[in-house]
Design an enzyme around this catalytic site. Structure first.
Site, PDB file in Angstrom:
ATOM      1  N   ASP A 153      53.757 -26.923  -4.744  1.00 50.80           N
ATOM      2  CA  ASP A 153      54.167 -28.240  -5.207  1.00 50.80           C
ATOM      3  C   ASP A 153      53.901 -28.321  -6.704  1.00 50.80           C
ATOM      4  O   ASP A 153      53.191 -27.505  -7.272  1.00 50.80           O
ATOM      5  CB  ASP A 153      53.567 -29.374  -4.374  1.00 50.80           C
ATOM      6  CG  ASP A 153      52.113 -29.615  -4.673  1.00 50.80           C
ATOM      7  OD1 ASP A 153      51.575 -28.940  -5.572  1.00 50.80           O
ATOM      8  OD2 ASP A 153      51.511 -30.485  -4.024  1.00 50.80           O
TER       9      ASP A 153
ATOM     10  N   ASP B 105      54.668 -30.721   5.366  1.00 54.44           N
ATOM     11  CA  ASP B 105      53.349 -30.168   5.080  1.00 54.44           C
ATOM     12  C   ASP B 105      52.349 -31.291   5.238  1.00 54.44           C
ATOM     13  O   ASP B 105      52.689 -32.457   5.020  1.00 54.44           O
ATOM     14  CB  ASP B 105      53.270 -29.650   3.643  1.00 54.44           C
ATOM     15  CG  ASP B 105      53.106 -30.789   2.649  1.00 54.44           C
ATOM     16  OD1 ASP B 105      54.118 -31.429   2.310  1.00 54.44           O
ATOM     17  OD2 ASP B 105      51.973 -31.074   2.245  1.00 54.44           O
TER      18      ASP B 105
ATOM     19  N   CYS C 240      46.369 -20.564  22.182  1.00 54.60           N
ATOM     20  CA  CYS C 240      45.792 -20.118  20.912  1.00 54.60           C
ATOM     21  C   CYS C 240      44.473 -19.381  21.156  1.00 54.60           C
ATOM     22  O   CYS C 240      43.886 -19.502  22.227  1.00 54.60           O
ATOM     23  CB  CYS C 240      45.594 -21.307  19.977  1.00 54.60           C
ATOM     24  SG  CYS C 240      44.031 -22.163  20.200  1.00 54.60           S
TER      25      CYS C 240
ATOM     26  N   HIS D  55      43.260 -23.909  16.312  1.00 56.43           N
ATOM     27  CA  HIS D  55      43.986 -24.551  17.413  1.00 56.43           C
ATOM     28  C   HIS D  55      44.989 -25.587  16.898  1.00 56.43           C
ATOM     29  O   HIS D  55      46.142 -25.618  17.325  1.00 56.43           O
ATOM     30  CB  HIS D  55      43.020 -25.228  18.389  1.00 56.43           C
ATOM     31  CG  HIS D  55      43.723 -26.192  19.293  1.00 56.43           C
ATOM     32  ND1 HIS D  55      44.417 -25.804  20.420  1.00 56.43           N
ATOM     33  CD2 HIS D  55      43.936 -27.533  19.176  1.00 56.43           C
ATOM     34  CE1 HIS D  55      44.988 -26.861  20.970  1.00 56.43           C
ATOM     35  NE2 HIS D  55      44.720 -27.926  20.239  1.00 56.43           N
TER      36      HIS D  55
ATOM     37  N   CYS E  57      47.168 -24.594  26.113  1.00 53.79           N
ATOM     38  CA  CYS E  57      47.395 -23.932  24.822  1.00 53.79           C
ATOM     39  C   CYS E  57      47.050 -22.454  24.919  1.00 53.79           C
ATOM     40  O   CYS E  57      46.110 -22.068  25.605  1.00 53.79           O
ATOM     41  CB  CYS E  57      46.543 -24.616  23.763  1.00 53.79           C
ATOM     42  SG  CYS E  57      46.675 -23.854  22.149  1.00 53.79           S
TER      43      CYS E  57
ATOM     44  N   CYS F 109      41.546 -21.629  22.379  1.00 55.71           N
ATOM     45  CA  CYS F 109      41.607 -22.112  23.757  1.00 55.71           C
ATOM     46  C   CYS F 109      41.432 -20.993  24.765  1.00 55.71           C
ATOM     47  O   CYS F 109      40.949 -21.211  25.869  1.00 55.71           O
ATOM     48  CB  CYS F 109      42.915 -22.848  23.995  1.00 55.71           C
ATOM     49  SG  CYS F 109      42.989 -24.381  23.064  1.00 55.71           S
TER      50      CYS F 109
HETATM   51 ZN   LIG Z   1      44.495 -24.031  21.401  1.00 53.28          ZN
END
Ligand SMILES: [Zn+2]
Length: 678
Positions: A96, A269, A309, A338, A307, A312
């Site tokens: 930016d 963003d 990820c 996460h 999830c 998790c």
């Molecule tokens: Zn997660």
């Protein structure tokens, strides 16, 4: 080489929405939209490894020209060969321009046509940030997408300041393009104009004449309300070219992003995923969880069972609770990992749904749960519980994550004004759409509002507040509000908690509960009365016909008999041949067709709260009076939709009468005689 720098390809636009899916190519990778860009202000996404970002699916990270200019300085990037190598990141970087920092940081010394002079917060040096300096720095950083320096101001600024800032932004945009020269880096311009549509239109027109590779909607998320932002976002997105990416800067929560995608934005963003992680919180498929809460102390479940990820799949809530309570950096890192994954997964789901043309379905479903807070362990008003009322009769107090209070019907779970501050929604949906302020200034006999469904009195109080504000500007015609309500518990409950329902801190609401009527001492023309009991029956015996109707009953799930054909026929009869306008939050086909059948003209109303659109109904007399206004009357196209809809006939219409009911709707003057089933 104007448009070719990104080779933008539009791949799909959702039906019934402005949501788009596209692909473009930067110097480093192919980018699929809609997408979320994690914020790496200091060339690092806080507490995250670049490898983690790759695994989570980050395609572009955002870095900040202003901060990197101060430290490490452009020279470091020049000597080390750019930011990608510097931070070990092989995918795209968007920088930016520093415009937002000029606006938001307290070190600004002077603003001129040349640029902004500010003092370094590191060593006190005086630095000029001009369009040329910004572009030179972004060239040294080596970002894939540069932003032209803009002059950002508070979105609530007045029109003169907003116009000046916009014009500087345009001149700086041209200078930024010139400074880019033939660098292969793409460059976006930033549309400004605060909350003035005319300025937004002008800004988009000027900037899209210049050969930018994409356009950002700037100057939002800097002080305006959510609804104002969404409205301006939708308006501005529609002004931008179809064949270039559109980027809404600094937005937002998962829900904000979903709403903006729906309005035609491709890129986002925001610091929220890493920032809330630092504060111990996570977005999950079970709602927004604050891991500091004691309810997780012994929880061996994963953070989000749905999830995939790394957090998790490996750690339980009890451990994350512990890390958060002890302030360990690892807690921040794991929750951040996460949250970023959650954002990217949401964007992937959105993209898939657009390409499969089922975005609207996904939108409705996601919108339902994205604003929920911890479903398994609901947050209660724990401290207040002992001392202060949170429940009464069929109702309880609900606190939205945004912090405002509203009333929930316990049995159905339905919340009055669930998504926006009740007064804000009341003002937007009822007071403003009814043009109450303008009407009050017209010399005429007293204006009567039927407030059908008093609830916690937000609509009545919004009308009263409007009167009080307008009275300061000149003499007004009298206003009389007639509220209909059969159950005063929600207002009584709210009156016990004027710490939460601050709009009730006036003499009116208490008088209405105690005596059923109120006369303003300050404004002799302002009065209010309550008609208790069954709303339908009592409308028949109302003391005066209305000029305006605020129809705010709970939805048909909770009180089905308030939305039937018989109800609206009765309302129509209550209008007694006068010019009456009715406003209601619903946009359901069933309610609209019942209004049409009852004899009203029906138009689309503006969006409010979680509703994309609301409904305005007018008696034929009101329709004639507003013949010259821009009413968005339901058209023949709506009629076609109605024909295909599953909820075509009000439930009370007997199947034997369906064809005569259909003829009745088709013959409505609102539609052209030729309209009908195709
Ligand atoms: Zn997660």
């Amino acid at each position: 080489m104007s448009a070719s720098r990104l080779n933008f390809r539009l791949e799909g636009v959702a039906a019934g929405s402005s949501a788009r899916a596209a692909t473009f190519c930067t110097m480093h990778n192919e980018v699929r939209t809609p997408l979320f860009m994690p914020v790496g202000t200091q060339a690092t996404v806080k507490a995250q490894l670049t490898r983690t970002l790759e695994e989570a699916g980050s395609q572009i990270v955002l870095a900040n020209t202003y901060h990197l200019l101060l430290r490490p300085g452009a020279e470091v990037f020049r000597r080390l060969g750019g930011i990608h190598k510097f931070m070990s990141w092989n995918r795209s970087v968007l920088t930016d321009s520093g415009g937002f920092q000029i606006f938001s940081l307290p070190h600004l010394r002077a603003m001129s046509e040349e640029g902004a002079v500010f003092q370094s917060y590191l060593d006190g040096r005086t630095i000029l940030l001009s369009p040329e300096v910004s572009v030179e720095t972004q060239k040294a950083i080596g970002s894939d997408i540069m932003m032209a320096l803009d002059h950002c101001i508070a979105s609530t600024a007045d029109e003169i300041s907003a116009r000046e800032a916009m014009q500087i932004t345009h001149r700086w945009a041209a200078r930024s393009l010139a400074a880019r020269g033939d660098s292969p880096q793409a460059m976006f311009a930033i549309v400004q104009g605060a909350l003035f549509k005319e300025l937004r239109r002008e800004s988009a027109a000027s900037l899209t004449e210049m050969p930018f590779d994409g356009y950002a909607i700037g100057g939002l998320a800097v002080g305006e309300g959510k609804e104002a932002r969404e409205e301006m976002c939708e308006f501005t997105a529609a002004l931008l070219p179809n064949d270039k990416p559109r980027y809404l800067m600094g937005v937002g929560t998962p829900l904000d992003i979903l709403e903006a995608v729906h309005r035609g934005v491709d890129m986002f963003d925001c610091i929220i995923p890493t920032q809330v992680a630092q504060r111990g919180a996570a977005f999950t498929s079970r709602g927004y969880l604050q891991l500091r809460r004691g309810v997780y102390k012994f929880s061996d479940e994963p953070l989000d069972p749905e999830c995939s990820c790394p957090t998790c799949s490996r750690y339980c809530r009890a451990y994350l609770h512990h890390l958060t309570k002890t302030g360990e950096t690892l807690g921040w890192q794991l929750l951040g990992k996460h949250n970023i994954h959650f954002y990217h997964q949401l964007m992937r789901d959105i993209r898939e749904s657009i390409l499969a043309d089922r975005f609207l379905e996904l939108y409705r479903e996601k919108r339902e749960f994205l604003h929920r807070v911890d479903e398994e362990y609901p947050v209660r008003l724990q401290k207040a519980k002992k001392k202060k009322a949170t429940q009464r009769g069929a109702y309880e107090i609900h606190i939205a994550r945004e912090g405002f209070a509203s009333i929930r019907h316990i049995a159905s779970g339905e919340i009055m004004h669930s998504r926006t501050d009740p007064m804000e929604e009341a003002r937007r949906l009822y007071v403003e759409q009814a043009q109450l302020a303008q009407r009050l200034h017209k010399p005429a006999e007293r204006l009567v509002i039927w407030d059908v469904g008093l609830g916690a009195a937000a609509n009545a109080m919004a009308a009263i507040r409007c009167y009080q504000e307008q009275a300061a500007k000149g003499s007004l015609r009298p206003l009389h509000i007639i509220s209909f309500e059969n159950d005063l518990d929600s207002l009584k409950l709210a009156l016990h908690r004027t710490d939460l329902f601050t709009y009730l801190r006036q003499s009116g609401p208490a008088a209405i509960v105690a005596a059923g009527e109120w006369q303003s001492k300050e404004h002799p023309g302002l009065s209010w009365q309550l008609i208790p009991g069954d709303v339908l029956q009592r409308m028949r015996g109302a003391p005066e016909p209305p000029d305006l109707i605020f129809y705010d009953m709970f939805s048909s799930k909770t009180c089905s008999d308030q939305w039937t054909l018989a109800t609206f026929e009765q309302l129509f009869a209550g209008c007694a041949g006068r010019a009456v306008e009715l406003f209601t939050y619903t946009c359901s086909t069933a309610a609209r067709v019942a209004l049409l059948a009852a004899g009203f003209y029906v138009a689309r109303g503006r969006n409010a709260g979680e509703k994309e659109e609301t409904t305005i109904a007018l008696t034929p007399q009101a329709r004639r009076r507003r013949a010259n206004d821009e009413l968005d009357l339901l058209s023949d196209a709506w009629l076609g939709k109605w024909h295909r809809s599953g909820a075509k006939f009000p439930g009370e219409v007997h199947p034997d009468d369906h064809s005569s009911f259909e003829r009745l709707i088709l013959a409505h003057e609102q539609f052209s005689p030729a309209a009908g089933p195709h």
